[in-house]
Design a protein around this motif. Structure first.
Motif, PDB file in Angstrom:
ATOM      1  N   SER A  43       0.810  -1.253  -0.117  1.00  0.00           N
ATOM      2  CA  SER A  43      -0.037  -0.108  -0.060  1.00  0.00           C
ATOM      3  C   SER A  43       0.956   1.321  -0.008  1.00  0.00           C
ATOM      4  N   ARG A  44       0.593   2.223  -0.756  1.00  0.00           N
ATOM      5  CA  ARG A  44       1.278   3.529  -1.054  1.00  0.00           C
ATOM      6  C   ARG A  44       0.130   4.587  -1.159  1.00  0.00           C
ATOM      7  N   GLY A  45       0.392   5.759  -0.788  1.00  0.00           N
ATOM      8  CA  GLY A  45      -0.200   7.143  -1.265  1.00  0.00           C
ATOM      9  C   GLY A  45       0.601   7.830  -2.155  1.00  0.00           C
ATOM     10  N   LYS A  55       4.172  11.773  -1.057  1.00  0.00           N
ATOM     11  CA  LYS A  55       4.011  10.467  -1.273  1.00  0.00           C
ATOM     12  C   LYS A  55       3.989   9.898   0.260  1.00  0.00           C
ATOM     13  N   THR A  56       3.599   8.707   0.444  1.00  0.00           N
ATOM     14  CA  THR A  56       3.672   8.149   1.845  1.00  0.00           C
ATOM     15  C   THR A  56       4.753   6.889   1.880  1.00  0.00           C
ATOM     16  N   HIS A  83      -6.576  12.723   0.345  1.00  0.00           N
ATOM     17  CA  HIS A  83      -6.557  13.777  -0.854  1.00  0.00           C
ATOM     18  C   HIS A  83      -5.349  12.996  -1.764  1.00  0.00           C
ATOM     19  N   LEU A  84      -4.869  11.922  -1.511  1.00  0.00           N
ATOM     20  CA  LEU A  84      -3.925  11.605  -2.432  1.00  0.00           C
ATOM     21  C   LEU A  84      -4.528  10.006  -3.023  1.00  0.00           C
ATOM     22  N   PHE A 105      -7.878   3.967  -5.141  1.00  0.00           N
ATOM     23  CA  PHE A 105      -8.818   4.938  -4.886  1.00  0.00           C
ATOM     24  C   PHE A 105      -8.189   6.394  -5.095  1.00  0.00           C
ATOM     25  N   VAL A 106      -8.882   7.006  -5.975  1.00  0.00           N
ATOM     26  CA  VAL A 106      -8.427   8.311  -6.530  1.00  0.00           C
ATOM     27  C   VAL A 106      -8.703   9.359  -5.522  1.00  0.00           C
ATOM     28  N   PRO A 107      -7.723  10.468  -5.435  1.00  0.00           N
ATOM     29  CA  PRO A 107      -8.196  11.412  -4.390  1.00  0.00           C
ATOM     30  C   PRO A 107      -9.359  12.127  -4.082  1.00  0.00           C
TER      31      PRO A 107
END
Length: 129
Positions: A43-45, A55-56, A83-84, A105-107
């Motif tokens: 998982s990442r943002g 970015k996460t 929001h990411l 999942f879009v912002p």
């Protein structure tokens, strides 16, 4: 090599972001008639604002198996990353064959207005298929 692996299309496996009381959580649901083995999830943002790229950290999760009709908790998720783009890359095996899919999942798609009842979880969430 990766080009030599036959990646079959993912069917009946879903990522859900659900709200339980005031806590948001990410789940993986297996609506397949087969058990999912060695489920690996990253998982990442990521995203951009007008002035910077954000970015996460990349988180990695391993779930030994998910039986047919069952689900597993992947991770809690903080509202500060909604929001990411929130990406979940899911890989698993069914009878020795590998399956792989990115769920994004879009912002600003993770909002109360998009919640629907998820039967397996008995709570409201956003189902990505």
């Amino acid at each position: 090599m990766k080009k030599d692996i036959d990646f079959s299309p993912v069917k009946d496996v879903h990522v859900v972001i659900a709200k339980e009381e005031d806590v948001w959580k990410v789940f993986l649901i297996n609506r397949n008639s087969n058990k999912l083995d060695n489920v690996m999830i990253t998982s990442r943002g990521y995203g951009e604002t007008k002035t910077e790229t954000q970015k996460t950290s990349v988180l990695r999760h391993m779930i030994p198996y998910i039986d047919p009709g069952e689900y597993a908790l992947v991770e809690p998720i903080d509202e500060s990353v909604f929001h990411l783009n929130n990406e979940y890359w899911v890989s698993y095996f069914i009878e020795g064959k590998v399956f792989d899919k990115k769920f994004i999942f879009v912002p600003d798609s993770i909002v109360e207005d998009n919640l629907t009842f998820i039967e397996e979880l008995q709570m409201k969430g956003i189902l990505h298929d």
